[in-house]
Design a protein around this motif. Sequence first.
Motif, PDB file in Angstrom:
ATOM      1  N   ARG A  37      13.863  -2.661  12.519  1.00  0.00           N
ATOM      2  CA  ARG A  37      14.514  -3.104  11.427  1.00  0.00           C
ATOM      3  C   ARG A  37      13.591  -3.430  10.044  1.00  0.00           C
ATOM      4  NH1 ARG A  37      16.934  -8.171  11.561  1.00  0.00           N
ATOM      5  NH2 ARG A  37      15.447  -8.763  12.907  1.00  0.00           N
ATOM      6  N   PHE A  38      12.540  -3.836  10.551  1.00  0.00           N
ATOM      7  CA  PHE A  38      11.493  -4.098   9.593  1.00  0.00           C
ATOM      8  C   PHE A  38      10.161  -3.036   9.329  1.00  0.00           C
ATOM      9  CE2 PHE A  38      11.806  -8.875   9.192  1.00  0.00           C
ATOM     10  CZ  PHE A  38      13.300  -8.991   9.251  1.00  0.00           C
ATOM     11  N   THR A  39       9.849  -2.956   8.125  1.00  0.00           N
ATOM     12  CA  THR A  39       8.702  -1.716   8.265  1.00  0.00           C
ATOM     13  C   THR A  39       7.746  -2.168   7.452  1.00  0.00           C
ATOM     14  OG1 THR A  39      10.155   0.063   8.154  1.00  0.00           O
ATOM     15  CG2 THR A  39       7.954   0.602   7.374  1.00  0.00           C
ATOM     16  N   ILE A  40       6.219  -2.559   7.776  1.00  0.00           N
ATOM     17  CA  ILE A  40       5.315  -2.937   6.967  1.00  0.00           C
ATOM     18  C   ILE A  40       4.588  -1.714   6.422  1.00  0.00           C
ATOM     19  CG2 ILE A  40       3.900  -3.232   8.791  1.00  0.00           C
ATOM     20  CD1 ILE A  40       2.571  -5.606   7.486  1.00  0.00           C
ATOM     21  N   SER A  41       4.174  -1.822   5.117  1.00  0.00           N
ATOM     22  CA  SER A  41       3.336  -0.862   4.392  1.00  0.00           C
ATOM     23  C   SER A  41       2.172  -1.384   3.353  1.00  0.00           C
ATOM     24  CB  SER A  41       4.106   0.135   3.855  1.00  0.00           C
ATOM     25  OG  SER A  41       5.009  -0.471   2.658  1.00  0.00           O
ATOM     26  N   ARG A  42       1.572  -0.764   3.030  1.00  0.00           N
ATOM     27  CA  ARG A  42       0.634  -1.149   1.988  1.00  0.00           C
ATOM     28  C   ARG A  42       0.132  -0.223   0.962  1.00  0.00           C
ATOM     29  NH1 ARG A  42      -4.371  -3.534   5.239  1.00  0.00           N
ATOM     30  NH2 ARG A  42      -5.111  -3.981   2.952  1.00  0.00           N
ATOM     31  N   ASN A  43       0.008  -0.412  -0.200  1.00  0.00           N
ATOM     32  CA  ASN A  43      -0.760   0.392  -1.232  1.00  0.00           C
ATOM     33  C   ASN A  43      -2.072   0.018  -1.525  1.00  0.00           C
ATOM     34  OD1 ASN A  43      -1.545   1.644  -3.465  1.00  0.00           O
ATOM     35  ND2 ASN A  43       0.604   2.502  -3.987  1.00  0.00           N
ATOM     36  N   ASN A  44      -3.298   0.347  -1.220  1.00  0.00           N
ATOM     37  CA  ASN A  44      -4.560  -0.226  -1.664  1.00  0.00           C
ATOM     38  C   ASN A  44      -4.783   0.190  -2.900  1.00  0.00           C
ATOM     39  OD1 ASN A  44      -4.802  -1.432   1.112  1.00  0.00           O
ATOM     40  ND2 ASN A  44      -5.852   0.576   1.881  1.00  0.00           N
ATOM     41  N   VAL A  45      -4.385   0.915  -3.638  1.00  0.00           N
ATOM     42  CA  VAL A  45      -4.635   1.308  -4.921  1.00  0.00           C
ATOM     43  C   VAL A  45      -4.313   0.256  -5.857  1.00  0.00           C
ATOM     44  CG1 VAL A  45      -4.141   2.960  -6.949  1.00  0.00           C
ATOM     45  CG2 VAL A  45      -4.327   3.734  -4.418  1.00  0.00           C
ATOM     46  N   VAL A  46      -3.029  -0.497  -5.611  1.00  0.00           N
ATOM     47  CA  VAL A  46      -2.547  -1.473  -6.437  1.00  0.00           C
ATOM     48  C   VAL A  46      -2.680  -3.018  -5.660  1.00  0.00           C
ATOM     49  CG1 VAL A  46      -1.175  -0.284  -7.839  1.00  0.00           C
ATOM     50  CG2 VAL A  46      -0.438  -1.115  -5.635  1.00  0.00           C
ATOM     51  N   SER A  47      -3.374  -2.933  -4.503  1.00  0.00           N
ATOM     52  CA  SER A  47      -3.715  -4.056  -3.687  1.00  0.00           C
ATOM     53  C   SER A  47      -2.364  -4.935  -3.498  1.00  0.00           C
ATOM     54  CB  SER A  47      -4.711  -4.983  -4.404  1.00  0.00           C
ATOM     55  OG  SER A  47      -5.696  -4.243  -4.777  1.00  0.00           O
ATOM     56  N   THR A  48      -1.448  -4.137  -2.841  1.00  0.00           N
ATOM     57  CA  THR A  48      -0.045  -4.593  -2.553  1.00  0.00           C
ATOM     58  C   THR A  48       0.443  -4.442  -1.081  1.00  0.00           C
ATOM     59  OG1 THR A  48       0.403  -4.673  -4.992  1.00  0.00           O
ATOM     60  CG2 THR A  48       2.419  -5.094  -3.245  1.00  0.00           C
ATOM     61  N   LEU A  49       0.895  -5.292  -0.395  1.00  0.00           N
ATOM     62  CA  LEU A  49       1.449  -5.459   0.924  1.00  0.00           C
ATOM     63  C   LEU A  49       2.722  -5.410   0.946  1.00  0.00           C
ATOM     64  CD1 LEU A  49       0.788  -5.450   4.073  1.00  0.00           C
ATOM     65  CD2 LEU A  49       1.072  -7.918   3.730  1.00  0.00           C
ATOM     66  N   TYR A  50       3.826  -4.648   1.552  1.00  0.00           N
ATOM     67  CA  TYR A  50       5.014  -4.922   1.550  1.00  0.00           C
ATOM     68  C   TYR A  50       5.534  -4.974   2.796  1.00  0.00           C
ATOM     69  CZ  TYR A  50       4.148  -2.002  -2.712  1.00  0.00           C
ATOM     70  OH  TYR A  50       3.745  -1.961  -4.000  1.00  0.00           O
ATOM     71  N   LEU A  51       6.842  -5.739   3.025  1.00  0.00           N
ATOM     72  CA  LEU A  51       7.777  -5.764   4.204  1.00  0.00           C
ATOM     73  C   LEU A  51       9.260  -5.157   3.559  1.00  0.00           C
ATOM     74  CD1 LEU A  51       7.612  -6.496   7.172  1.00  0.00           C
ATOM     75  CD2 LEU A  51       8.548  -8.556   6.620  1.00  0.00           C
ATOM     76  N   GLN A  52       9.460  -4.039   4.174  1.00  0.00           N
ATOM     77  CA  GLN A  52      10.802  -3.725   3.872  1.00  0.00           C
ATOM     78  C   GLN A  52      11.698  -4.089   5.103  1.00  0.00           C
ATOM     79  OE1 GLN A  52      12.422  -1.982   1.556  1.00  0.00           O
ATOM     80  NE2 GLN A  52      14.209  -2.233   2.697  1.00  0.00           N
ATOM     81  N   MET A  53      12.739  -5.068   4.794  1.00  0.00           N
ATOM     82  CA  MET A  53      13.754  -5.547   5.982  1.00  0.00           C
ATOM     83  C   MET A  53      15.166  -5.219   5.760  1.00  0.00           C
ATOM     84  SD  MET A  53      12.196  -9.410   5.631  1.00  0.00           S
ATOM     85  CE  MET A  53      12.809  -9.866   4.038  1.00  0.00           C
ATOM     86  N   ASN A  54      15.351  -4.442   6.807  1.00  0.00           N
ATOM     87  CA  ASN A  54      16.714  -3.905   6.764  1.00  0.00           C
ATOM     88  C   ASN A  54      17.517  -4.599   8.079  1.00  0.00           C
ATOM     89  OD1 ASN A  54      16.351  -2.059   4.684  1.00  0.00           O
ATOM     90  ND2 ASN A  54      15.574  -0.529   6.207  1.00  0.00           N
ATOM     91  N   SER A  55      19.094  -4.462   7.948  1.00  0.00           N
ATOM     92  CA  SER A  55      20.023  -4.805   9.056  1.00  0.00           C
ATOM     93  C   SER A  55      19.474  -6.390   9.249  1.00  0.00           C
ATOM     94  CB  SER A  55      19.842  -4.187  10.034  1.00  0.00           C
ATOM     95  OG  SER A  55      20.024  -2.686  10.218  1.00  0.00           O
TER      96      SER A  55
END
Length: 120
Positions: free
Chosen positions: A67-85
Amino acid sequence: QVQLVESGGGLVQAGGSLRLACAASGGIFSRSNAAWFRQAPGKERELVAAITWSSLARYYADSVKGRFTISRNNVVSTLYLQMNSLKAEDTALYYCAAGSQTLTGAYSDWGRGTQVTVSS
């Protein structure tokens, strides 16, 4: 030391989606393992998901797998958490963290959190 600021929390109905973001500054975020934790009222803080600095390895708690997906973009120094369902039991204060030697180890740098509330 890395400074972390979370955003993207809010109120959503069960079954809906949210995307959290964590902006990092200072330190060397691009070389830091990072993670999302959450803490619901009356419960202990729990590790939700973690990602290595290279994005080559990820960890997910059983409760969020698929349901959840963690990702990051080191170019813009940002961490993400996509939360579905999303479910009512996902309601919690969500924190990002950085600086652990391992994905499930102790993290040294913490944000102040963003509230996620899922209505059933």
